[in-house]
Design a protein around this motif. Structure first.
Motif, PDB file in Angstrom:
ATOM      1  N   TYR A 218     -10.279   2.603   8.748  1.00  0.00           N
ATOM      2  CA  TYR A 218      -9.580   1.735   7.960  1.00  0.00           C
ATOM      3  C   TYR A 218      -9.695   2.331   6.382  1.00  0.00           C
ATOM      4  N   ARG A 219     -11.072   2.754   5.902  1.00  0.00           N
ATOM      5  CA  ARG A 219     -11.445   3.114   4.848  1.00  0.00           C
ATOM      6  C   ARG A 219     -10.842   4.591   4.644  1.00  0.00           C
ATOM      7  N   LEU A 220     -10.939   5.508   5.648  1.00  0.00           N
ATOM      8  CA  LEU A 220     -10.373   6.622   5.308  1.00  0.00           C
ATOM      9  C   LEU A 220      -9.027   6.784   5.327  1.00  0.00           C
ATOM     10  N   VAL A 221      -8.224   6.064   6.007  1.00  0.00           N
ATOM     11  CA  VAL A 221      -6.836   5.924   6.154  1.00  0.00           C
ATOM     12  C   VAL A 221      -6.237   5.328   4.691  1.00  0.00           C
ATOM     13  N   SER A 222      -7.143   4.366   4.066  1.00  0.00           N
ATOM     14  CA  SER A 222      -6.714   3.798   2.665  1.00  0.00           C
ATOM     15  C   SER A 222      -7.003   4.888   1.901  1.00  0.00           C
ATOM     16  N   GLN A 223      -8.146   5.542   1.891  1.00  0.00           N
ATOM     17  CA  GLN A 223      -8.197   6.341   0.742  1.00  0.00           C
ATOM     18  C   GLN A 223      -7.312   7.558   0.769  1.00  0.00           C
ATOM     19  N   LEU A 224      -6.930   8.025   1.846  1.00  0.00           N
ATOM     20  CA  LEU A 224      -5.671   9.223   2.041  1.00  0.00           C
ATOM     21  C   LEU A 224      -4.441   8.714   1.646  1.00  0.00           C
TER      22      LEU A 224
END
Length: 240
Positions: A218-224
């Motif tokens: 979730y964190r990776l997708v949000s940051q992207l």
């Protein structure tokens, strides 16, 4: 069909989307501009533009914003160009991730996307390394207020591949080339509210990870998604 729960829960995350509404509209405007500039700036004769406009409407983008993006394309100078770039890789626990971008500086975008993957414990792959796991499909989500038999009949007659009731919504899946026909059929039936309406990439097989890994994805997708050059992020994480 994989991806059911992910698409059906989009409407429950509306508060999160609202918090970043300005950025969402900015990205949609860029997508509309590119679609209008690459073909005729007319939604009736430019299928790509029509699809993006339908997506923008489902996101509650004001009509004026949509028209401004199209008008900008009509008067665009030759130097105002964006390049479509796709990055593929793996996030935490081997979750497949596709990142679609529109950029005027490929080197900048590549650096930002790569560093975001690295910080999150993922890594970029080569072109085609994960995209074979996904299929382009039309996704339409509407409230379950409408008569189920009518929704099913209208959708399937127009070319939909699947209709399912999930979390007080109807989730209609279509082949990419039948998306507009199905959307028009539902509108003709009287459907006025579309919670999701877009052509997207849906994973053919989803993967299950533990809660800790899920939060990292979730964190990776949000940051992207926070990156200005990133338009869409797709993954094969199974929502439960």
């Amino acid at each position: 069909m994989s991806g059911h729960s992910k698409w059906a829960t989009i409407h429950r995350k509306k508060g999160e989307i609202d918090a970043a509404r300005g950025k969402v509209f900015q990205k949609l405007a860029k997508e509309i501009y590119v679609a209008a500039k690459s073909g005729t700036p007319d939604v009736n004769s430019n299928a790509s533009l029509r699809m993006v406009v339908e997506k923008a409407k489902a996101a509650n983008m004001p009509k004026d914003n949509i028209e401004k993006a199209i008008d900008k394309a009509k008067g665009a100078q030759e130097g105002e160009n964006y390049e479509t770039v796709r990055y593929e890789g793996y996030g935490p626990s081997g979750v497949a991730v596709i990142v679609d971008c529109l950029t005027d500086n490929r080197n900048r975008t590549a650096s930002l996307v790569r560093s975001t993957f690295t910080r999150s414990g993922g890594n970029l792959g080569t072109a085609g390394s994960v995209s074979y796991m996904f299929e382009r499909k039309g996704i339409i989500v509407i409230p379950s207020d409408y008569d189920e038999d009518q929704v099913i009949e209208a959708s399937l007659d127009a070319g939909a591949s699947d209709v399912e009731t999930v979390n007080d919504t109807y989730l209609i899946t279509t082949p990419a080339d039948k998306f507009i026909a199905v959307k028009d059929a539902l509108s003709a039936m009287g459907v006025q509210e579309f919670l999701t309406s877009e052509v997207s990439y849906v994973a053919n097989n989803e993967v299950t990870v533990d809660d800790e890994a899920k939060e990292k994805v979730y964190r990776l997708v949000s940051q992207l998604e926070e990156l200005d050059d990133v338009q869409n992020v797709y993954d094969n994480l199974k929502e439960e």
